[in-house]
Structures are given as C-alpha cells and as structure tokens.
Scaffold this motif. Structure first.
Motif, PDB file in Angstrom:
ATOM      1  N   LEU A   3       0.635  -0.652  -0.280  1.00  0.00           N
ATOM      2  CA  LEU A   3      -0.775  -0.046   0.349  1.00  0.00           C
ATOM      3  C   LEU A   3       1.265   1.392  -0.150  1.00  0.00           C
ATOM      4  CD1 LEU A   3      -2.301  -0.979   3.189  1.00  0.00           C
ATOM      5  CD2 LEU A   3      -3.066  -0.623   0.706  1.00  0.00           C
ATOM      6  N   VAL A   4       1.722   1.201   0.122  1.00  0.00           N
ATOM      7  CA  VAL A   4       2.823   1.860   0.901  1.00  0.00           C
ATOM      8  C   VAL A   4       2.765   3.227  -0.257  1.00  0.00           C
ATOM      9  CG1 VAL A   4       5.423   3.029   1.277  1.00  0.00           C
ATOM     10  CG2 VAL A   4       4.450   0.723   1.985  1.00  0.00           C
ATOM     11  N   ASN A   5       2.943   2.615  -1.801  1.00  0.00           N
ATOM     12  CA  ASN A   5       3.456   3.505  -2.916  1.00  0.00           C
ATOM     13  C   ASN A   5       2.193   4.454  -3.482  1.00  0.00           C
ATOM     14  OD1 ASN A   5       6.361   3.998  -1.661  1.00  0.00           O
ATOM     15  ND2 ASN A   5       6.581   1.934  -3.120  1.00  0.00           N
ATOM     16  N   ALA A  86       2.248  -1.764   8.849  1.00  0.00           N
ATOM     17  CA  ALA A  86       3.296  -1.166   8.323  1.00  0.00           C
ATOM     18  C   ALA A  86       4.587  -1.071   8.918  1.00  0.00           C
ATOM     19  CB  ALA A  86       2.696   0.539   8.050  1.00  0.00           C
ATOM     20  N   LEU A  87       4.363  -0.610  10.222  1.00  0.00           N
ATOM     21  CA  LEU A  87       5.604  -0.104  11.265  1.00  0.00           C
ATOM     22  C   LEU A  87       5.800  -1.800  11.545  1.00  0.00           C
ATOM     23  CD1 LEU A  87       5.947   1.586  13.006  1.00  0.00           C
ATOM     24  CD2 LEU A  87       4.568   0.785  14.735  1.00  0.00           C
ATOM     25  N   ALA A  92       1.273  -5.711   4.579  1.00  0.00           N
ATOM     26  CA  ALA A  92      -0.421  -4.574   4.252  1.00  0.00           C
ATOM     27  C   ALA A  92      -1.725  -5.333   4.487  1.00  0.00           C
ATOM     28  CB  ALA A  92       0.053  -3.216   3.980  1.00  0.00           C
ATOM     29  N   PHE A  93      -1.943  -5.921   2.748  1.00  0.00           N
ATOM     30  CA  PHE A  93      -2.898  -6.703   3.146  1.00  0.00           C
ATOM     31  C   PHE A  93      -3.259  -7.881   4.121  1.00  0.00           C
ATOM     32  CE2 PHE A  93      -3.171  -5.678  -1.255  1.00  0.00           C
ATOM     33  CZ  PHE A  93      -3.904  -5.547  -1.217  1.00  0.00           C
ATOM     34  N   LEU A  94      -2.480  -8.057   4.246  1.00  0.00           N
ATOM     35  CA  LEU A  94      -2.027  -9.828   6.269  1.00  0.00           C
ATOM     36  C   LEU A  94      -3.414  -8.147   6.875  1.00  0.00           C
ATOM     37  CD1 LEU A  94      -1.372 -12.154   5.038  1.00  0.00           C
ATOM     38  CD2 LEU A  94       0.013 -11.980   7.062  1.00  0.00           C
ATOM     39  N   GLY A  95      -2.820  -7.341   7.578  1.00  0.00           N
ATOM     40  CA  GLY A  95      -2.521  -6.688   8.637  1.00  0.00           C
ATOM     41  C   GLY A  95      -4.054  -6.593   7.987  1.00  0.00           C
ATOM     42  N   ILE A 146      11.861   2.839   8.864  1.00  0.00           N
ATOM     43  CA  ILE A 146      11.321   2.018   8.068  1.00  0.00           C
ATOM     44  C   ILE A 146      10.319   3.093   7.352  1.00  0.00           C
ATOM     45  CG2 ILE A 146       9.950  -0.346   7.971  1.00  0.00           C
ATOM     46  CD1 ILE A 146       9.574  -0.066  11.242  1.00  0.00           C
ATOM     47  N   ALA A 147      10.289   3.850   7.696  1.00  0.00           N
ATOM     48  CA  ALA A 147       9.017   5.062   6.276  1.00  0.00           C
ATOM     49  C   ALA A 147       9.661   5.165   5.010  1.00  0.00           C
ATOM     50  CB  ALA A 147       8.810   5.963   7.370  1.00  0.00           C
TER      51      ALA A 147
END
Lengths: 324, 295
Positions: A3-5, A86-87, A92-95, A146-147
């Motif tokens: 999802l990040v980008n 993300a952290l 992210a999908f799993l989360g 990480i960000a």
C-alpha cells in the motif's frame, strides 16, 4: 503488492495521462475504448466492479440491520490495522484482512448484550479509540527508519487510489467473488434474522452465527476496498446505494439487486468521469452517491406533499358539499 | 350469557372427542416440570396435559413465567427438573410443526419490506441461497396468498409492514406462523397494544382458524375477556405455580386467593366480563400502568 507507494503511483499516472489522451467526445464507444486501452484503467474497472458489487450487497443488510455505525467502526479498525502492519513490516494486506475479520467478530460480541443505546456507545468508544491508535502507529511509523520518507501512507489507507490498483486487482476480484457467494448463500436466513430475530431463532435459524458471519463479511468488504477506495470512502458505497434501493423498492431480493446495481453504476460513472476530468475518482463516486440519495429523498418528499395536498383539497370539497 | 358461552365450549369439546384419535394422546405434557433462569426458580411442579386441538389461554401477572413456558415448549430453554413432551417428542428448536408469534414491540415504521415477504419467510426463511423462480416458487407464493386470504390481510399485504396498524401487523405475523401449516400454535401476547375491537377480532380469527385446521393453540394474554368465549381451558401462572382448568374453575375468588396467598376477588360485570381485584402489588416486575390486573 504494497500500500505504501500507491498515492505517489497515482500521481505519476495522472501526469502521464494528461499528455496522451483525447478529451471526452460524446462518441461513447470511442471514449470507452480509449479509456480501456490503459492497463491501470482496466485494473480499476475490474477491482471497482468487485468492490461495488460486494458493497452493494453487504450494504443492503448493513442498512437493514442498523449497522451503519458498526461498519464505519470497522473502517477505523482497518486503518489502525494497516498502520500496525506497516510498522511491523508485514504485508499490509494481511494486516488489513486480519484486523477486519477480528474487528467484525469483536463488534458482533459487543452487539450481543445490552440496549441499543449501550451498543451505540460501545461502538463509538471503540471507533474513537481505534482511530487514536491508528494515529499513534502512523506517528511512530512516519518518524521511524522503515518509512523511508514515505509519510503519505496514512492518506493512502484512508482514501485509497483506484487508479493505482494495477497488479493487485485479482486479489480484490477473488476476495470479492468469495464474499459475494457467501452473502448470496446466507441472504434468505439473514433476511429472516434481520427482520424478525425472535421468530427466526425459534424456527431454527442460527441467528447469532449469522450475525457474526455477516459482520466478518462486512470486515472483508472493507478490507478488500482499502487499496482502491480506501477505508473511509468504502462507506459511501456501503450505505448510499442500499439506502436508495430500500427507499425505492420494497421487495427484499429486488432491493438487494438494485443496491448492487447502483453501487456498480456509481463506481463506473465515477471512474469514467475521473478519467476525463481533473477530479479524483473517490470524490466523484461519493458525490454521485450523495447527490442521487438527495434527489431520491427530495422526489419522494415532493410526491408525499403533492398527494397530501390533493387529499386535503378533496376533503375541503366534501365538507363544503356536506355543509351546503 | 357467560354460561351460554361455556356451554358452547363444552359442546365443542364433545364434538372434538368424537373425532379420530391422534397417534400421540397429548399435544403437550408437562410432568413435575420446573424451570430456572440463572439461580431463580421461575415455577416448579407443573403438571398438565393438553389435548390436540385444544385452545388454551395462559394468564398470570407480568414476570410470572408465561413466556418462559412458551420458550420451554419451543426448545429455547431446558427444564431444570421434570419432563416435557411436545407433539409426542422432547422439545427441539426449529420444530417445523410449531408456529410461533413472539411478544413484540412494534416494528420499525420505515421497515422497507412488504407484509407478503414477511409471511413468505415463515415458509422459506430457513433455506440457504436465493429463491429461484420456478413451479416450486409459484406453489409457495400460492400458499402465501391462501394464508393471507385466511387471515384477511390480502388488502394490505403489498404495503411496507412498518406502516401498518398494530392489528394489521398482528394478522401478518399470524399468517407467518400459519403458513407452514403447523400442528401447534404458540402466541405470546398477540392482543397487547390493540384496541378492544381488534383484540376481539384477532382472538376470534385465531380461534376460527385453529378450530378449522385442528391446531392446538396456546395464547398468552394479559386480559382474559377477549378470549373468554373461545377458550377451552386456561393455564394460570403465578407465584411459582402453574395450574390448569376451565375458566370457571380457575378464575374464581377462592382459587386465585389460594394461588396468590392473598385476598383476591373475582368480579363479573353485567356483560359477563371478568375482573380480578386486589392484586395491585402482586406483579413480579411491577409496572406503573397496572392498577387493576385483569387475569
């Protein structure tokens, strides 16, 4: 797959678009052909179709069961879940899916006991707390190594980016098909349990199980919509089409179908308008839903007003005749 | 006039006794049954049998355990002691031979579903998947139409249920309970919050349909008067006890005084209506609007 980008990706795309496409021509076939030449538009239509159908179907029961507030809370839970994922550096999908499913079951637990007011309060408390938790996780993430300077992730999760789903559209479609099949399979007993829970239970409908299963499916509907329309905007597709359908049609299965159809229409129209105008697709979809709802309510009010006037007029005539 | 009605009741019982005997001798049997909710014993030592086709009213103060009795018969609760048989079997949840109308608050005024659809759920609400069109579906709708006709609700069956009056909603709920052709009908306060005229109309409708189709009927009611002319027997639930008998045996000054262990008086007015006086402080969950409790 991340999802990040997404947001930066869609910004790239719109720049790319501006240079190469013909403006809207009213030759609809040519317009659609041009639109579907682009991979990212095909992906957007595919994902958008799955999301809209799921939201339209689930939304019918969300509105019928007074669970609008509960499904909004699920969106906030999903935000916190995406930030947490993300952290932790996990997918992210799993989360998102894990939190949505757990959240659906937890909300169902809240709904078992207590009055409508207590349930309302409990849901609201959870919602606010989840948003706070999401803000905390976002804050930690943004300042951590990480960000990597990507601080737009928060907006990405909340508002999604349907023009940037290329590459993950099939995950959305598969999750969508599974959800749709599950919803259609349980539609009839769920309708019974929603309208008349006590009789349904006495007749042997597993009312509690269905309630839990349904909120779980709402959680999945929110989760699958996150990359495309975002955790907050899915709400428009969940509520508006169902609310309009229930106003217009009183046959339950016809209303269910109309709700899905309206969600589909808003999404397709929003995507097309978004392609040919400078406005963001999420804004267009929500605006279409909102304006249609307003128009339907206004039309119904007007009609009510008109019939009432006609009635009171004929009554006046009757009294006059009786008096004379 | 009251005596007249009771005679007619007796005659009907004689007529019914002449009908062919069913396989199981009792529609309902309770033996030394007790029921507990949490640590509280609601009632105990209940012994009664109800014959197939009987029409029985269940009376008693609020919170005495009238609805609990119905929940027990539906298999939603288990007895803490004793035995229960319903239609020759141990009660089980989802028995299709039982039609049930729960006690209810009014439905949402904006409930966006037709009355007809609610009745249909009584027939197919248990099925998974969507209903598919075909000859089976047409037969089901024909059965729904027939039931709507029987409860005289055809005229408003296409309107959203929330917009109907209490009496109209009650007819549709009754149709929902009847549509699957049950052998036993359990009605929890179907007359509550209706005006007197609708109370009598609904009570007579239930009695007529139950008699015609030989459905054993148990109706919880707050006020005996609308059903007095049509019941065979009454069950009285009060102070942890359950008694059954003909109305003229149970609703008497002596019986009720013994049941309540308090001086209670049964008064009959010139039209044969029955009133119970002296129970002002007797409800288990006292409610403000009950000064005099009609049994």
């Amino acid at each position: 797959m991340n999802l990040v980008n997404l947001t930066s990706l869609s910004a790239h795309l719109s720049l790319l678009l501006a240079s190469s496409i013909q403006p809207f021509s009213w030759n609809l076939l040519a317009d659609i052909q041009q639109m579907l030449q682009f991979d990212f538009m095909r992906a957007a239509f595919l994902a958008g179709t799955a999301i809209a159908l799921v939201a339209g179907l689930a939304g019918y029961f969300v509105v019928l069961r007074h669970q609008v507030f509960a499904s909004d809370t699920l969106s906030h839970m999903v935000f916190a879940g995406a930030m947490g994922a993300a952290l932790l550096g996990v997918n992210a999908f799993l989360g998102v899916y894990a939190v949505a499913i757990a959240g659906g079951l937890a909300l169902n637990g809240l709904g078992w006991r207590g009055s409508a007011r207590e349930r309302d309060i409990a849901t609201g408390m959870v919602m606010a707390w989840m948003l706070g938790l999401g803000a905390l996780l976002l804050g930690i993430y943004a300042t951590s190594s990480i960000a990597n300077g990507n601080t737009a992730i928060g907006a990405g999760v909340l508002f999604g980016s349907i023009l940037g789903v290329a590459g993950q559209e099939w995950i959305i479609v598969i999750a969508g098909i599974v959800t749709i099949l599950a919803l259609l399979a349980m539609a009839r007993p769920l309708l019974f349990a929603s309208l008349d829970p006590e009789t349904a239970q006495a007749r042997g409908v597993p009312v509690r199980l269905l309630g839990a299963l349904f909120l779980l499916l709402v959680g999945v509907s929110v989760a699958e919509a996150v990359p495309a329309v975002g955790a907050l905007l899915i709400f428009a597709l969940l509520v508006a089409p169902a609310a309009i359908a229930q106003r217009l049609v009183k046959r339950p299965y016809a209303a269910l179908a109309l709700s899905a159809l309206l969600a589909l229409l808003f999404t397709w129209l929003g995507l097309t308008l978004g392609f040919y105008t400078p406005y963001p697709v999420s804004f267009l979809i929500t605006a279409l839903a909102f304006v249609t709802y307003l128009l339907v309510v206004a039309a119904q009010r007007l009609r009510q007003f008109a019939t009432r006037r006609r009635f009171s007029n004929s009554n006046t005539i009757l009294t006059h005749t009786a008096g004379g | 006039m009251l005596a007249d009605e009771m005679m007619r009741g007796n005659n009907q019982q004689i007529e019914r006794a002449a009908a062919p005997a069913p396989l199981s001798p009792h529609a309902i049997a309770l033996r030394d049954t007790a029921v507990q909710l949490g640590v509280r014993t609601i009632w105990r030592d209940a012994n009664l049998t109800i014959a197939p086709g009987e029409f029985v009213a269940i009376l008693g103060p609020n919170g005495a355990g009238k609805s609990t009795l119905l929940r027990l018969l539906l298999g939603l609760l288990s007895p803490s002691q004793g035995r229960i048989e319903v239609l020759g079997n141990i009660p089980r949840r989802g028995n299709p031979a039982i039609g049930y109308v729960p006690q209810r608050r009014t439905l949402d005024a904006d409930l966006p579903v037709r009355g007809r659809d609610l009745v249909m759920l009584g027939l197919d609400g248990l099925r998974w998947g969507l209903p598919l069109p075909g000859s089976k579906r047409r037969q089901q709708w024909a059965r729904v139409r027939e039931t709507l006709e029987a409860v005289e609700a055809t005229a408003y069956a296409n309107r959203p249920i929330g917009q109907l009056s209490g009496g109209e909603q009650q007819r549709l709920l009754l149709a929902q309970a009847l549509v699957a052709q049950p052998e036993l009908l359990l009605l929890d306060e179907p007359l509550a919050s209706l005006d007197m005229r609708s109370q009598i109309a609904i009570a007579q409708l239930v009695a007529r349909l139950a008699r015609a189709q030989r459905i054993t009927t148990l109706m919880v009611t707050h006020d005996i008067n609308p059903v007095l002319p049509i019941v065979d027997r009454v069950i009285y639930v009060a102070r942890g006890q359950v008694v059954i008998g003909k109305p003229e045996e149970i609703i008497t000054t002596e019986q009720l005084s013994r049941l309540y262990d308090a001086p209670v008086e049964v008064v009959r007015d010139s039209q044969g209506r029955v009133f119970v006086v002296g129970l002002e402080n007797e409800t288990a969950h006292p409610s403000r609007d009950e000064r005099t409790i009609a049994p």
